[in-house]
Design a protein around this motif. Sequence first.
Motif, PDB file in Angstrom:
ATOM      1  N   THR A  77     -39.927 -20.070 -11.459  1.00  0.00           N
ATOM      2  CA  THR A  77     -39.762 -19.532 -10.104  1.00  0.00           C
ATOM      3  C   THR A  77     -38.662 -18.483 -10.075  1.00  0.00           C
ATOM      4  OG1 THR A  77     -40.392 -21.711  -9.253  1.00  0.00           O
ATOM      5  CG2 THR A  77     -39.437 -20.165  -7.683  1.00  0.00           C
TER       6      THR A  77
ATOM      7  N   THR B 164     -38.815 -13.878  -9.146  1.00  0.00           N
ATOM      8  CA  THR B 164     -38.130 -13.027  -8.184  1.00  0.00           C
ATOM      9  C   THR B 164     -38.048 -11.615  -8.747  1.00  0.00           C
ATOM     10  OG1 THR B 164     -35.912 -13.446  -9.092  1.00  0.00           O
ATOM     11  CG2 THR B 164     -36.732 -15.002  -7.430  1.00  0.00           C
TER      12      THR B 164
ATOM     13  N   ARG C 210     -33.356 -17.801   0.433  1.00  0.00           N
ATOM     14  CA  ARG C 210     -33.900 -17.140   1.626  1.00  0.00           C
ATOM     15  C   ARG C 210     -35.392 -17.427   1.793  1.00  0.00           C
ATOM     16  NH1 ARG C 210     -34.743 -10.792   1.386  1.00  0.00           N
ATOM     17  NH2 ARG C 210     -36.182 -11.600  -0.210  1.00  0.00           N
ATOM     18  N   ASP C 211     -36.111 -17.436   0.675  1.00  0.00           N
ATOM     19  CA  ASP C 211     -37.565 -17.581   0.726  1.00  0.00           C
ATOM     20  C   ASP C 211     -38.025 -19.033   0.775  1.00  0.00           C
ATOM     21  OD1 ASP C 211     -37.595 -14.837   0.606  1.00  0.00           O
ATOM     22  OD2 ASP C 211     -38.046 -14.753  -1.550  1.00  0.00           O
ATOM     23  N   GLY C 212     -37.090 -19.972   0.923  1.00  0.00           N
ATOM     24  CA  GLY C 212     -37.452 -21.378   1.076  1.00  0.00           C
ATOM     25  C   GLY C 212     -37.829 -22.070  -0.212  1.00  0.00           C
ATOM     26  N   GLN C 213     -37.483 -21.487  -1.366  1.00  0.00           N
ATOM     27  CA  GLN C 213     -37.823 -22.077  -2.657  1.00  0.00           C
ATOM     28  C   GLN C 213     -36.726 -22.998  -3.194  1.00  0.00           C
ATOM     29  OE1 GLN C 213     -38.476 -18.223  -4.451  1.00  0.00           O
ATOM     30  NE2 GLN C 213     -40.699 -18.514  -4.432  1.00  0.00           N
TER      31      GLN C 213
ATOM     32  N   MET D 243     -34.998 -18.996   6.435  1.00  0.00           N
ATOM     33  CA  MET D 243     -34.889 -17.539   6.292  1.00  0.00           C
ATOM     34  C   MET D 243     -33.547 -17.074   6.837  1.00  0.00           C
ATOM     35  SD  MET D 243     -37.672 -16.364   4.901  1.00  0.00           S
ATOM     36  CE  MET D 243     -37.677 -14.630   5.339  1.00  0.00           C
TER      37      MET D 243
ATOM     38  N   GLN E 239     -32.120 -14.959  -3.249  1.00  0.00           N
ATOM     39  CA  GLN E 239     -33.486 -14.650  -2.813  1.00  0.00           C
ATOM     40  C   GLN E 239     -34.327 -15.921  -2.699  1.00  0.00           C
ATOM     41  OE1 GLN E 239     -34.206 -11.344  -5.848  1.00  0.00           O
ATOM     42  NE2 GLN E 239     -35.507 -10.681  -4.164  1.00  0.00           N
ATOM     43  N   MET E 240     -34.223 -16.803  -3.682  1.00  0.00           N
ATOM     44  CA  MET E 240     -34.993 -18.041  -3.670  1.00  0.00           C
ATOM     45  C   MET E 240     -34.603 -18.919  -2.481  1.00  0.00           C
ATOM     46  SD  MET E 240     -34.918 -18.894  -7.753  1.00  0.00           S
ATOM     47  CE  MET E 240     -35.860 -20.418  -7.630  1.00  0.00           C
TER      48      MET E 240
ATOM     49  N   GLN F 284     -30.839 -13.305   6.734  1.00  0.00           N
ATOM     50  CA  GLN F 284     -30.795 -11.896   6.365  1.00  0.00           C
ATOM     51  C   GLN F 284     -29.389 -11.370   6.170  1.00  0.00           C
ATOM     52  OE1 GLN F 284     -33.318  -9.929   5.524  1.00  0.00           O
ATOM     53  NE2 GLN F 284     -34.747 -11.603   5.852  1.00  0.00           N
TER      54      GLN F 284
END
Length: 353
Positions: free
Chosen positions: A341, A345, A322-325, A1, A319-320, A3
């Motif tokens: 995936t 988003t 950041r979200d661990g994807q 994660m 975004q992916m 920011q």
Amino acid sequence: MFQKIAVLGLGKVGHLAATLLSDAGFQVTGFDARVHGAEPPFARQALDVSSRADLDVALSKVDAVLSCLPFHLNIGVAQAAHAAGIHYFDLTEDVSVTKEVRSLAKTAKGLMAPQCGLAPGFIGIVGAHLAQSLETVRSIKLRVGALPRNPTGLLGYAFNWSPEGVVNEYLNDCEVIEGGERKWVSSMEWLETVYVEGTRLEAFTTSGGLGTMCETYHGTVANLDYKTLRYPGHVALMNFFFHELLMRDRREDAGQILTHAKPPVNDDVVFIHASAEGVDDSGPRRHEFVRAYRPLILAGEQRTAIAWTTAASACSVIQMTRDGQLPASGFLKQEDIPLDTFQRTSLGGLFAG
């Protein structure tokens, strides 16, 4: 994660990307050579990216950086991101830049992810998705064009994208796979006709659109190529301009001449025509992804098709991450990003059409 993210270059694409990332919950700082105009929904600062010391200071305060700068500035940004141990994203189509970023990724603490725009970028995600359900892949053909919806003149074009980037794509050699062999061919060749929603277009080879796909699919795909889409007659005139008038030897002048003659327009369209052919368990099969993306309202304003498709693609990858994807470090190939995936988003869903 993570920011905190810096967005370098606040042109149409960079400003929109910074706005979309802010809306997605990131703490964004936008950097440009000059800070002017109305106050945006994110922090911004002036920055001379040619100063490594100033760049190091800026990147020491964030977890990631997205470069929306001209391609020739990206190596310096990537080196600074590597030194700071942060994630790196860019929109480059330049092969040499990607090669350098990949070299840095071998010892990177963060993810090094170049080519996160439209082409290379989203088109590679689509191409990989189309091919994955085929047992044997005969060909992957990827075509993309950003054009005025109401073209004028013989060129039928408007420079809504970086003139440096366009000249680069038109003149540098193109990597392809042909008959199972990985090779380099000239740009502005292999002319063919393509239709998208009844609009007749011409397609021809240009550099950089495949990113790393030739390496990925060498030995498993017989034919793989990328071509740019334009209105009929465009490529003949550009070959005349660059080769018969020898403007290929004056790239900076060529970009200035073309942009002056064909300035940006607000009413544009992005055409995508992607296909994969081969065999699955039921026999011969052809999968297609054909779309025409037009301007739409994002973050309260109407955005050009090329701006929102490029910015939304990059922001979706961020975004992916950041979200661990997606991986947290190393080098990211766009064709390794799952389309399903990506489209889940908040911004990737815009591409579903």
